[in-house]
Design an enzyme around this catalytic site. Structure first.
Site, short mmCIF file in Angstrom:
data_model
loop_
_atom_site.label_atom_id
_atom_site.label_comp_id
_atom_site.label_asym_id
_atom_site.label_seq_id
_atom_site.Cartn_x
_atom_site.Cartn_y
_atom_site.Cartn_z
N MET A 28 0.85 -1.19 0.00
CA MET A 28 0.00 0.00 0.00
C MET A 28 0.89 1.25 0.00
SD MET A 28 -3.44 -0.95 2.02
CE MET A 28 -2.87 -0.64 3.68
N HIS A 32 8.99 1.15 3.42
CA HIS A 32 10.04 1.13 4.44
C HIS A 32 10.88 -0.11 4.21
CE1 HIS A 32 7.61 -1.93 6.35
NE2 HIS A 32 6.59 -1.10 6.38
N HIS A 35 9.30 -3.47 3.26
CA HIS A 35 8.93 -3.66 1.84
C HIS A 35 10.18 -3.95 1.00
CE1 HIS A 35 5.64 -0.79 3.20
NE2 HIS A 35 4.95 -1.84 2.77
O1 PAF Z 1 -0.16 -5.79 3.47
C1 PAF Z 1 -0.59 -4.86 2.76
O2 PAF Z 1 0.08 -3.84 2.57
C2 PAF Z 1 -1.97 -5.00 2.14
O3 PAF Z 1 -2.87 -5.62 2.98
C3 PAF Z 1 -1.93 -5.66 0.75
C4 PAF Z 1 -1.46 -7.10 0.84
C5 PAF Z 1 -1.01 -4.88 -0.18
C6 PAF Z 1 -3.34 -5.66 0.16
O4 PAF Z 1 -3.84 -4.38 0.01
#
Ligand code: PAF
Length: 272
Positions: A28, A32, A35
């Site tokens: 989303m 950071h 990710h």
């Molecule tokens: O973990 C997340 O950031 C969200 O739940 C995802 C998997 C991208 C789905 O919107």
């Protein structure tokens, strides 16, 4: 790296790359190091890495932080390019949900525990958007952080139950030097709350090691952070059922409201 906002454009861009493996890193945004660890794992195992950046409205409850959720596509694009992402897929809400669909996916019983108890529609929204992303990107592998242990377990179950030909890859939690799990929501914390938040993982570890009781752990976390425990639960993992004598794999999961910010953390372990 290319930033693509339309489904048809992304499919076109990926069509000539399908001979090789394609990784999807769903996010989303407001990236950071957690990710970036997903991207590193994805890059190590695949020829092409697609990162989706989409703040999915259907997984937020009516009084949650959908509007205020941090967003910065320019910053995210820079970080993703440096990390070696090949394509960012950043659709609008209209691109993802052009009509109010009438066929729905439901996350089921696993979604009623832990975070699902106080966020009853959250995981239905997660499986909806993840299933759509899987169909749009059709990746070989998809990468999810173990920090959202319940989300990971539900997605693994969805992939099994609906025969998605996708390998789900779990990446361990990335922590700050003081132990706090990295999260896009950490930016909501005041300096004082941020300084106190590492107590969550410290006390969770003490409970997992059998050094204190669950009640003592709750009290210690609330005292140290000034927060309020939402849940502190031990379940069998990944089925998220009550542990039995034959359970070998466990998750100890916690959610704490520190001010208005809800922080989650967990420890997953196996006994032999
Ligand atoms: O973990 C997340 O950031 C969200 O739940 C995802 C998997 C991208 C789905 O919107």
């Amino acid at each position: 790296m290319q930033v693509i906002t339309e489904i048809t454009q992304l499919r076109k861009a990926l069509s000539s790359l399908r001979q090789g493996s394609i990784a999807l890193v769903p996010t989303m945004g407001y990236l950071h190091e957690g990710h970036l660890a997903l991207v590193a794992a994805a890059k190590a195992q695949n020829d092409t890495v697609v990162m989706s950046i989409f703040v999915n409205p259907t997984q937020f409850g009516p009084n949650e932080d959908f509007e205020s959720y941090p967003r910065d596509l320019a910053r995210d694009s820079k970080l993703a390019a440096e990390a070696g992402v090949d394509f960012i897929f950043a659709p609008s809400v209209e691109e993802m949900y052009p009509v109010n669909g009438s066929v729905v996916l439901q996350a089921g019983a696993m979604a009623s525990k832990l975070c699902g108890a106080s966020r009853p529609t959250h995981f239905d929204g997660v499986v909806q958007v993840v299933a759509k992303l899987f169909n749009i990107v059709q990746p070989t592998r998809a990468y999810f952080g173990q920090k959202d242990a319940q989300q990971l377990a539900i997605i693994e179950t969805m992939v099994r139950d609906f025969n998605f030909p996708i390998e789900i890859c779990a990446v361990p939690i990335v922590r700050e030097a003081d132990g706090l799990a990295k999260s896009s929501r950490n930016v909501y914390l005041t300096k004082e709350q941020r300084d106190k938040a590492p107590a969550i993982y410290k006390e969770l570890t003490r409970l997992q090691q059998g050094k204190q009781t669950r009640e003592a752990t709750k009290e210690a976390i609330e005292r140290a952070t000034g927060g309020k425990i939402d849940y502190l639960t031990k379940l069998a993992y990944p089925d998220l059922t009550e542990p039995t004598a034959s359970t070998k794999r466990f998750v100890l999961a916690v959610a704490v409201f520190v001010g208005k910010t809800r922080l989650i953390d967990n420890i997953i372990w196996e006994v032999v």
